[in-house]
Design a protein around this motif. Structure first.
Motif, PDB file in Angstrom:
ATOM      1  N   GLY A  19       1.056  -0.796  -0.461  1.00  0.00           N
ATOM      2  CA  GLY A  19      -0.036   0.224  -0.101  1.00  0.00           C
ATOM      3  C   GLY A  19       0.871   1.714  -0.173  1.00  0.00           C
ATOM      4  O   GLY A  19       2.059   1.493  -0.627  1.00  0.00           O
ATOM      5  N   GLN A  20      -0.049   1.865   0.322  1.00  0.00           N
ATOM      6  CA  GLN A  20       0.728   4.118   0.343  1.00  0.00           C
ATOM      7  C   GLN A  20       1.066   4.202   1.516  1.00  0.00           C
ATOM      8  O   GLN A  20       0.118   3.914   3.083  1.00  0.00           O
ATOM      9  N   LEU A  21       2.335   5.056   2.068  1.00  0.00           N
ATOM     10  CA  LEU A  21       1.979   6.032   2.781  1.00  0.00           C
ATOM     11  C   LEU A  21       2.435   6.891   2.401  1.00  0.00           C
ATOM     12  O   LEU A  21       3.614   7.908   1.755  1.00  0.00           O
ATOM     13  N   PRO A  70      -1.120  -6.176   6.240  1.00  0.00           N
ATOM     14  CA  PRO A  70      -0.678  -5.805   4.881  1.00  0.00           C
ATOM     15  C   PRO A  70      -1.477  -5.003   4.132  1.00  0.00           C
ATOM     16  O   PRO A  70      -2.826  -4.878   4.312  1.00  0.00           O
ATOM     17  N   LYS A  71      -1.646  -3.394   3.471  1.00  0.00           N
ATOM     18  CA  LYS A  71      -2.048  -2.784   2.890  1.00  0.00           C
ATOM     19  C   LYS A  71      -3.397  -1.858   4.198  1.00  0.00           C
ATOM     20  O   LYS A  71      -4.488  -1.135   3.733  1.00  0.00           O
ATOM     21  N   LYS A  72      -3.100  -1.838   5.027  1.00  0.00           N
ATOM     22  CA  LYS A  72      -3.789  -1.435   5.855  1.00  0.00           C
ATOM     23  C   LYS A  72      -3.668  -0.495   6.730  1.00  0.00           C
ATOM     24  O   LYS A  72      -3.239   0.693   7.327  1.00  0.00           O
ATOM     25  N   LYS A  73      -2.161  -1.307   7.942  1.00  0.00           N
ATOM     26  CA  LYS A  73      -1.673  -0.505   9.040  1.00  0.00           C
ATOM     27  C   LYS A  73      -0.033  -1.220  10.055  1.00  0.00           C
ATOM     28  O   LYS A  73      -0.178  -2.574   9.272  1.00  0.00           O
ATOM     29  N   VAL A  74       0.708  -0.738  10.170  1.00  0.00           N
ATOM     30  CA  VAL A  74       1.219  -1.218  11.275  1.00  0.00           C
ATOM     31  C   VAL A  74       1.390  -0.171  12.998  1.00  0.00           C
ATOM     32  O   VAL A  74       1.371   0.849  13.055  1.00  0.00           O
TER      33      VAL A  74
END
Length: 200
Positions: A19-21, A70-74
């Protein structure tokens, strides 16, 4: 399942898109990963970076333990910024990194460099917050090893075909050379800019 040395976010390596930040693709590297299910991983000794060199990045955020979706958050515990594998004093006891595509709140990674008058620096690091569909705010700062620093706030609001505007604030403490030298100077600069327009 436990795996060693896993790299997320590099399709040609393992088909895990992250994903993108902001505008740069965030890559996640971990020494040890534990897969809980198809959408949740636990990481140990990880790195988050937007650097193009994912194997040996120039800068990264080191995370000791984290939960990765994945694609959501850490979601991570103690995390701190490293530049050229050297730890910096910029650290957080707890960190949340959103990885959604599109406008979302998140950390803006600073750029690292050297200025002949002010020393090594971190520039344009900060945080972005979308306040609504029509407005956002960006907080950024610069820090130099000779004691110079600066802070900026930029808020933009817009409604298509009706109005557009922005409010900017800047404060800088600029130090040149060192105390005791003839060319030493210390100046403070601040300004506020406001603009608004209708029907563009």
């Amino acid at each position: 399942m436990i795996a060693k040395k896993h790299l997320f976010g590099i399709p040609e390596l393992n088909n895990k898109a992250l994903g993108q930040l902001g505008s740069d693709a965030m890559k996640v590297y971990a020494e040890i990963t534990k897969k809980e299910n198809d959408s949740v991983y636990f990481l140990h000794e990880g790195k988050l970076t937007t650097s193009s060199d994912t194997i040996n990045p120039d800068y990264y955020i080191r995370i000791r333990k984290a939960k990765f979706v994945p694609k959501k958050k850490v979601i991570a515990g103690f995390s701190n910024l490293y530049i050229a594998d050297v730890p910096t004093p910029i650290a957080l006891p707890f960190a949340y990194f959103p990885l959604t595509v599109g406008r979302s709140a998140g950390v803006m990674m600073p750029t690292f460099g050297n200025d002949p008058d002010r020393g090594y620096f971190l520039q344009n690091g900060g945080y972005y917050v979308p306040l609504s569909d029509y407005a956002d705010i960006t907080l950024t700062g610069d820090f130099y090893t000779n004691g110079s620093y600066g802070f900026r706030t930029q808020s933009v609001y817009t409604k298509r075909y009706r109005y557009r505007g922005n409010v900017n604030f800047r404060y800088e403490n600029l130090v040149t050379s060192q105390k005791g030298f003839d060319d030493y100077s210390n100046s403070k600069v601040w300004n506020i800019q406001v603009s608004h327009s209708h029907g563009y």
